[in-house]
Design a protein around this motif. Structure first.
Motif, PDB file in Angstrom:
ATOM      1  N   PHE A 173       7.168   7.243  -1.063  1.00  0.00           N
ATOM      2  CA  PHE A 173       6.132   8.032  -1.727  1.00  0.00           C
ATOM      3  C   PHE A 173       6.278   8.099  -3.246  1.00  0.00           C
ATOM      4  O   PHE A 173       5.356   8.555  -3.916  1.00  0.00           O
ATOM      5  N   ARG A 174       7.386   7.640  -3.801  1.00  0.00           N
ATOM      6  CA  ARG A 174       7.568   7.651  -5.253  1.00  0.00           C
ATOM      7  C   ARG A 174       7.837   6.259  -5.830  1.00  0.00           C
ATOM      8  O   ARG A 174       7.457   5.974  -6.959  1.00  0.00           O
ATOM      9  N   ASN A 175       8.486   5.409  -5.056  1.00  0.00           N
ATOM     10  CA  ASN A 175       8.941   4.128  -5.581  1.00  0.00           C
ATOM     11  C   ASN A 175       7.992   2.990  -5.213  1.00  0.00           C
ATOM     12  O   ASN A 175       7.276   3.079  -4.209  1.00  0.00           O
ATOM     13  N   ASN A 176       8.036   1.935  -5.993  1.00  0.00           N
ATOM     14  CA  ASN A 176       7.298   0.710  -5.649  1.00  0.00           C
ATOM     15  C   ASN A 176       8.153  -0.119  -4.698  1.00  0.00           C
ATOM     16  O   ASN A 176       9.286  -0.486  -5.014  1.00  0.00           O
ATOM     17  N   ARG A 178      -0.981  -5.739 -10.016  1.00  0.00           N
ATOM     18  CA  ARG A 178      -1.138  -4.280 -10.105  1.00  0.00           C
ATOM     19  C   ARG A 178      -0.006  -3.657 -10.920  1.00  0.00           C
ATOM     20  O   ARG A 178      -0.210  -2.801 -11.773  1.00  0.00           O
ATOM     21  N   ARG A 179       1.190  -4.079 -10.642  1.00  0.00           N
ATOM     22  CA  ARG A 179       2.348  -3.514 -11.337  1.00  0.00           C
ATOM     23  C   ARG A 179       2.445  -4.029 -12.781  1.00  0.00           C
ATOM     24  O   ARG A 179       2.897  -3.300 -13.668  1.00  0.00           O
ATOM     25  N   TRP A 180       1.989  -5.252 -13.031  1.00  0.00           N
ATOM     26  CA  TRP A 180       1.981  -5.800 -14.389  1.00  0.00           C
ATOM     27  C   TRP A 180       1.059  -4.971 -15.280  1.00  0.00           C
ATOM     28  O   TRP A 180       1.368  -4.697 -16.447  1.00  0.00           O
ATOM     29  N   THR A 210       3.948   0.176  -0.949  1.00  0.00           N
ATOM     30  CA  THR A 210       3.775   1.580  -1.275  1.00  0.00           C
ATOM     31  C   THR A 210       2.773   1.712  -2.412  1.00  0.00           C
ATOM     32  O   THR A 210       2.545   0.771  -3.173  1.00  0.00           O
ATOM     33  N   ASP A 211       2.188   2.881  -2.522  1.00  0.00           N
ATOM     34  CA  ASP A 211       1.225   3.144  -3.595  1.00  0.00           C
ATOM     35  C   ASP A 211       1.476   4.555  -4.127  1.00  0.00           C
ATOM     36  O   ASP A 211       0.777   5.506  -3.749  1.00  0.00           O
ATOM     37  N   TYR A 259       1.397 -10.746  -2.376  1.00  0.00           N
ATOM     38  CA  TYR A 259       2.478 -10.369  -3.283  1.00  0.00           C
ATOM     39  C   TYR A 259       2.074 -10.603  -4.736  1.00  0.00           C
ATOM     40  O   TYR A 259       2.482  -9.835  -5.625  1.00  0.00           O
ATOM     41  N   LEU A 260       1.270 -11.620  -4.998  1.00  0.00           N
ATOM     42  CA  LEU A 260       0.770 -11.836  -6.356  1.00  0.00           C
ATOM     43  C   LEU A 260      -0.183 -10.720  -6.772  1.00  0.00           C
ATOM     44  O   LEU A 260      -0.200 -10.304  -7.932  1.00  0.00           O
ATOM     45  N   GLN A 261      -0.971 -10.224  -5.824  1.00  0.00           N
ATOM     46  CA  GLN A 261      -1.849  -9.088  -6.131  1.00  0.00           C
ATOM     47  C   GLN A 261      -1.022  -7.853  -6.479  1.00  0.00           C
ATOM     48  O   GLN A 261      -1.371  -7.103  -7.394  1.00  0.00           O
ATOM     49  N   GLU A 262       0.069  -7.634  -5.744  1.00  0.00           N
ATOM     50  CA  GLU A 262       0.963  -6.521  -6.079  1.00  0.00           C
ATOM     51  C   GLU A 262       1.582  -6.730  -7.460  1.00  0.00           C
ATOM     52  O   GLU A 262       1.698  -5.780  -8.246  1.00  0.00           O
TER      53      GLU A 262
END
Length: 402
Positions: free
Chosen positions: A200-203, A386-388, A79-80, A380-383
């Protein structure tokens, strides 16, 4: 005379060879399209059965390259909430992908999902049912059926009014699974609830695996709930039947509570050689936390992101990790950081519905997939990265380190 007889025998041999060749080709075609090998003529290793179409969207994501002569067999989606956050516009969203898969289903769609309020998905399921696809939905009693009367819900009522059967677990522990099986061939799973917030709201993440063997594992678990009415610890463990390899990628599946899933994840953490990354909505399991702390002390590079809410309680593993000097952060999403992911040595991915908690492991209905694949791990590391970048360090004043 002898020459004529020899010619006739040669002609017969050619005819026999032709028949055998045609028969082998027919069996090969059946094996290629169905995976069934009636005479044991073909290799046992599993290969992919369906190509993956590239999705051009910020969410996700990914069409892996073919391996050998096989076709692509997995897709990963995230999700984004920063850019895809309007439930009225499905373009580029995970529900858009899900609806396309529902529309392509031919025989069956079996769903085990915690909660639901996506009307377009309900519409797609009703259309599938009306064209003859068997649609069945197992959900939680409180967060599923009971919540269907709340504002913005009513989608289970839509399904039932159309003749689609819906069942719930009818117990205090959670039917927290998040998986869908299409046509006995494809499994959709990950952390994503089938809700507006979930998409639409959560990761969140979704992984789609096209494999009749993996689908068989999930179908067996679905039948335990749907047919036998067995949930949690009452379900029989079939963990010895829940592994396979697709194009050289080992896959192991665990179900809670019967498989004691976290007891299988701890050895994976203990076996890490260089790095562990985790993304956790809830991380309160002391043994899993202790295993990560021990690995950090042994020199393994460990960092992780916690959902902020609840991460500073006495039950959370965040304070112990922070006070031990591990780089851990609290998420930056104003919604919910809902991942349940561990990535080990840039190769092993653990994902599914299972929160890293004792209740999830010992009481709930949950599913976990462990996949050893560097290409999948890279995504998954890219995600994680992004979240980090959105996450923040905990306030030392609130950690009360001794």
């Amino acid at each position: 005379m002898a020459k004529k007889k020899s010619s006739k025998k040669s002609s017969q041999n050619r005819n026999i060879s032709l028949v055998v060749t045609v028969a082998v080709l027919v069996l090969a075609a059946i094996f290629a399209f169905t995976g069934k090998d009636f005479l044991g003529l073909f290799p046992a290793a599993e290969t992919a059965t369906q190509a993956v179409a590239t999705q051009k969207s910020p969410t996700a994501v990914v069409t892996p390259p073919d391996t050998g002569n096989s076709q692509s067999w997995w897709s990963v989606y995230f999700t984004d909430p920063n850019t895809i956050n309007d439930p009225e516009n499905l373009t580029g969203s995970i529900p858009e992908t899900l609806i396309a898969m529902i529309d392509e289903a031919q025989t069956s769609i079996h769903i085990a999902a915690f909660e639901f309020n996506l009307t377009p998905v309900a519409d797609a399921l009703i259309a599938a049912h009306q064209r003859g696809v068997e649609v069945q939905w197992m959900t939680d009693d409180e967060s599923g059926i009971d919540a269907d009367t709340e504002e913005g819900h009513g989608q289970f009522a839509m399904l039932e009014a159309a003749g689609i059967p819906v069942k719930d677990d009818g117990r205090s522990a959670l039917m927290h699974n998040k998986f869908i099986i299409f046509d006995g061939q494809t499994v959709w799973t990950g952390s994503t609830n089938l809700t507006q917030n979930g998409n639409f709201r959560n990761n969140n993440n979704v992984i789609v695996i096209r494999s009749t063997k993996v689908a068989e594992m999930f179908e067996r678990e679905f039948a335990e709930m749907w047919v036998d009415g067995l949930h949690g610890t009452k379900s029989p463990s079939t963990v010895d039947l829940q592994s396979t390899s697709i194009d050289g990628t080992p896959i192991q599946v665990y179900f809670a509570a019967e498989d004691e899933a976290i007891s299988h994840l701890i050895p994976l953490v203990n076996g890490a050689k260089k790095s562990i990354r985790f993304l956790a909505f809830s991380f309160t399991h002391d043994d899993l936390g202790a295993a990560m702390l021990a690995q950090a002390q042994a020199g393994v590079d460990i960092s992780g992101i916690f959902e902020t809410r609840g991460s500073e309680t006495e039950y959370s593993e965040l304070p112990a990790m922070f006070c031990a000097g591990l780089p851990v952060r609290q998420d930056g999403n104003p919604g919910t950081f809902h991942h349940k992911v561990i990535i080990i040595d840039d190769e092993i991915v653990i994902t599914g519905s299972l929160n890293f908690s004792e209740n999830a492991d010992s009481s709930n209905d949950e599913n976990v997939v462990v996949i050893t694949n560097k290409d999948i791990a890279k995504l998954y590391l890219q995600e994680f990265d992004r979240r980090w970048a959105e996450a923040t360090d905990p306030d030392p004043a609130t950690m009360k380190c001794k």
